[in-house]
Design a protein around this motif. Structure first.
Motif, PDB file in Angstrom:
ATOM      1  N   TYR A  28       0.843  -1.184   0.000  1.00 49.50           N
ATOM      2  CA  TYR A  28       0.000   0.000   0.000  1.00 49.50           C
ATOM      3  C   TYR A  28       0.884   1.241   0.000  1.00 49.50           C
ATOM      4  O   TYR A  28       1.976   1.245   0.549  1.00 49.50           O
TER       5      TYR A  28
ATOM      6  N   GLN B  63       0.665   5.309   1.149  1.00 48.00           N
ATOM      7  CA  GLN B  63      -0.143   6.192   1.976  1.00 48.00           C
ATOM      8  C   GLN B  63       0.543   7.534   2.153  1.00 48.00           C
ATOM      9  O   GLN B  63       1.640   7.615   2.707  1.00 48.00           O
TER      10      GLN B  63
ATOM     11  N   MET C  92      -4.139  10.705   4.253  1.00 49.39           N
ATOM     12  CA  MET C  92      -4.887  10.248   3.074  1.00 49.39           C
ATOM     13  C   MET C  92      -5.161   8.745   3.185  1.00 49.39           C
ATOM     14  O   MET C  92      -4.713   8.060   4.098  1.00 49.39           O
ATOM     15  N   GLU C  93      -5.915   8.269   2.200  1.00 47.37           N
ATOM     16  CA  GLU C  93      -6.246   6.846   2.182  1.00 47.37           C
ATOM     17  C   GLU C  93      -5.026   5.985   1.935  1.00 47.37           C
ATOM     18  O   GLU C  93      -4.025   6.448   1.391  1.00 47.37           O
ATOM     19  N   LEU C  94      -5.166   4.730   2.332  1.00 47.10           N
ATOM     20  CA  LEU C  94      -4.186   3.739   1.896  1.00 47.10           C
ATOM     21  C   LEU C  94      -4.611   3.280   0.503  1.00 47.10           C
ATOM     22  O   LEU C  94      -5.772   2.926   0.288  1.00 47.10           O
TER      23      LEU C  94
ATOM     24  N   LEU D 282      -3.946   0.579  -2.512  1.00 48.12           N
ATOM     25  CA  LEU D 282      -3.320  -0.687  -2.881  1.00 48.12           C
ATOM     26  C   LEU D 282      -2.579  -0.509  -4.200  1.00 48.12           C
ATOM     27  O   LEU D 282      -3.166  -0.090  -5.197  1.00 48.12           O
TER      28      LEU D 282
ATOM     29  N   TYR E 228      -0.400  -6.577  -5.256  1.00 47.67           N
ATOM     30  CA  TYR E 228      -0.723  -7.680  -4.376  1.00 47.67           C
ATOM     31  C   TYR E 228      -0.336  -9.001  -5.022  1.00 47.67           C
ATOM     32  O   TYR E 228      -0.112  -9.065  -6.235  1.00 47.67           O
TER      33      TYR E 228
ATOM     34  N   LYS F  75      -1.379  -5.791 -10.181  1.00 49.58           N
ATOM     35  CA  LYS F  75      -1.388  -4.365  -9.873  1.00 49.58           C
ATOM     36  C   LYS F  75      -2.668  -4.011  -9.139  1.00 49.58           C
ATOM     37  O   LYS F  75      -3.744  -4.564  -9.409  1.00 49.58           O
ATOM     38  N   GLY F  76      -2.529  -3.073  -8.220  1.00 46.63           N
ATOM     39  CA  GLY F  76      -3.683  -2.601  -7.473  1.00 46.63           C
ATOM     40  C   GLY F  76      -4.402  -1.500  -8.221  1.00 46.63           C
ATOM     41  O   GLY F  76      -4.209  -1.309  -9.419  1.00 46.63           O
ATOM     42  N   ASP F  77      -5.198  -0.760  -7.481  1.00 44.81           N
ATOM     43  CA  ASP F  77      -6.019   0.270  -8.117  1.00 44.81           C
ATOM     44  C   ASP F  77      -5.269   1.564  -8.363  1.00 44.81           C
ATOM     45  O   ASP F  77      -5.639   2.339  -9.241  1.00 44.81           O
TER      46      ASP F  77
ATOM     47  N   LEU G 137       3.438   0.686   2.912  1.00 44.93           N
ATOM     48  CA  LEU G 137       3.086  -0.324   3.906  1.00 44.93           C
ATOM     49  C   LEU G 137       2.952  -1.679   3.226  1.00 44.93           C
ATOM     50  O   LEU G 137       2.278  -1.806   2.202  1.00 44.93           O
TER      51      LEU G 137
ATOM     52  N   GLN H 194      -5.793  -8.631   7.483  1.00 47.44           N
ATOM     53  CA  GLN H 194      -4.472  -8.256   7.015  1.00 47.44           C
ATOM     54  C   GLN H 194      -3.611  -7.845   8.199  1.00 47.44           C
ATOM     55  O   GLN H 194      -4.062  -7.143   9.092  1.00 47.44           O
TER      56      GLN H 194
ATOM     57  N   PHE I  82      -0.091  -5.874   9.132  1.00 50.02           N
ATOM     58  CA  PHE I  82       0.743  -4.860   8.510  1.00 50.02           C
ATOM     59  C   PHE I  82       2.146  -4.819   9.099  1.00 50.02           C
ATOM     60  O   PHE I  82       2.348  -5.059  10.290  1.00 50.02           O
ATOM     61  N   GLY I  83       3.080  -4.467   8.242  1.00 53.81           N
ATOM     62  CA  GLY I  83       4.426  -4.184   8.691  1.00 53.81           C
ATOM     63  C   GLY I  83       4.525  -2.764   9.230  1.00 53.81           C
ATOM     64  O   GLY I  83       3.550  -2.015   9.194  1.00 53.81           O
TER      65      GLY I  83
END
Lengths: 114, 107
Positions: free
Chosen positions: A35, A37, A41-43, A45, A48, A57-59, A90, A103, A105-106
């Protein structure tokens, strides 16, 4: 101890450099995620993987690439860093067999490109 | 597009007051929704998920399909609840996170 690790935690680098952000998990999870970030703001993606040799690929469009050669390892690479890549990254993992797909997270890598 | 919206960036309440963090979703079908929390200097972690219908640390969240909402509630806020809260949903196998709400519980 089962955990998810990210290195480096902080990275300041000049424009044009190639960088690799490391992510490893010892949780035995099959799914892994990256992710991006920005503060407040939003995370988003960006990548994955559902298992070895699987990457998607994410969005959020990203110039980065990932690989999944080993189950526990999911590095992210930027071939030529730019100031627009400055952000927090992330890494997360999850077990597809567990209900709810929680999920984990690291700690994140904060990247600054000068 | 599938997404999750958190309209409040910051919510400040006094200790002992009720708190409600808002989350609205736009998903087709039956959504899977979650609340994640990030305490200061700690990692993002799962707080609760709607399928479990559980109460964690006094927090509950009810899925309201009519209002397409999944608000997080606690009747009496504590100072240790101060953190960033993210609503998230799963659609087509991908997680979508809201922009987060910072909860500040004042003594």
């Amino acid at each position: 101890e089962a955990d998810i690790y990210q290195t480096p935690r902080y990275l300041v680098i000049g424009t044009g450099k190639k960088i690799t952000l490391e992510c490893s998990q010892t949780m035995g999870h099959d799914k892994m995620y990256w992710y991006q970030q920005d503060p407040g703001m939003e995370l988003h993606l960006i990548h994955y993987s559902y298992g070895v040799n699987s990457t998607e690929k994410g969005d959020l469009s990203s110039e980065s690439t990932v690989s999944r050669i080993r189950t526990e390892h999911f590095p992210l690479t930027l071939e030529s860093a730019r100031p627009s890549h400055t952000s927090q990254y992330l890494c997360a993992s999850s077990d597809s067999t567990s209900p709810g797909d929680e999920q984990f997270f690291g700690p994140g890598t904060r990247l600054t490109v000068l | 597009a599938q997404r999750v919206t958190q309209p409040e960036k910051l919510l400040s309440v006094f200790k002992g007051a009720p708190v409600e963090l808002k989350c609205n979703y736009s998903y087709s079908g039956s959504p899977e929704l979650f609340w994640y929390v990030q305490y200061s200097r700690q990692r993002l972690q799962l707080l609760l998920r709607h399928i479990s219908r559980e109460s964690i640390k006094g927090f509950t969240a009810d899925l309201n399909k009519g209002e397409t909402s999944f608000h997080l509630k606690k009747p009496f806020a504590q100072e240790e609840d101060s953190a960033m809260y993210y609503c998230a949903g799963v659609g087509s196998g991908k997680f979508y996170f809201g922009s987060g709400t910072k909860l500040n519980v004042k003594p």
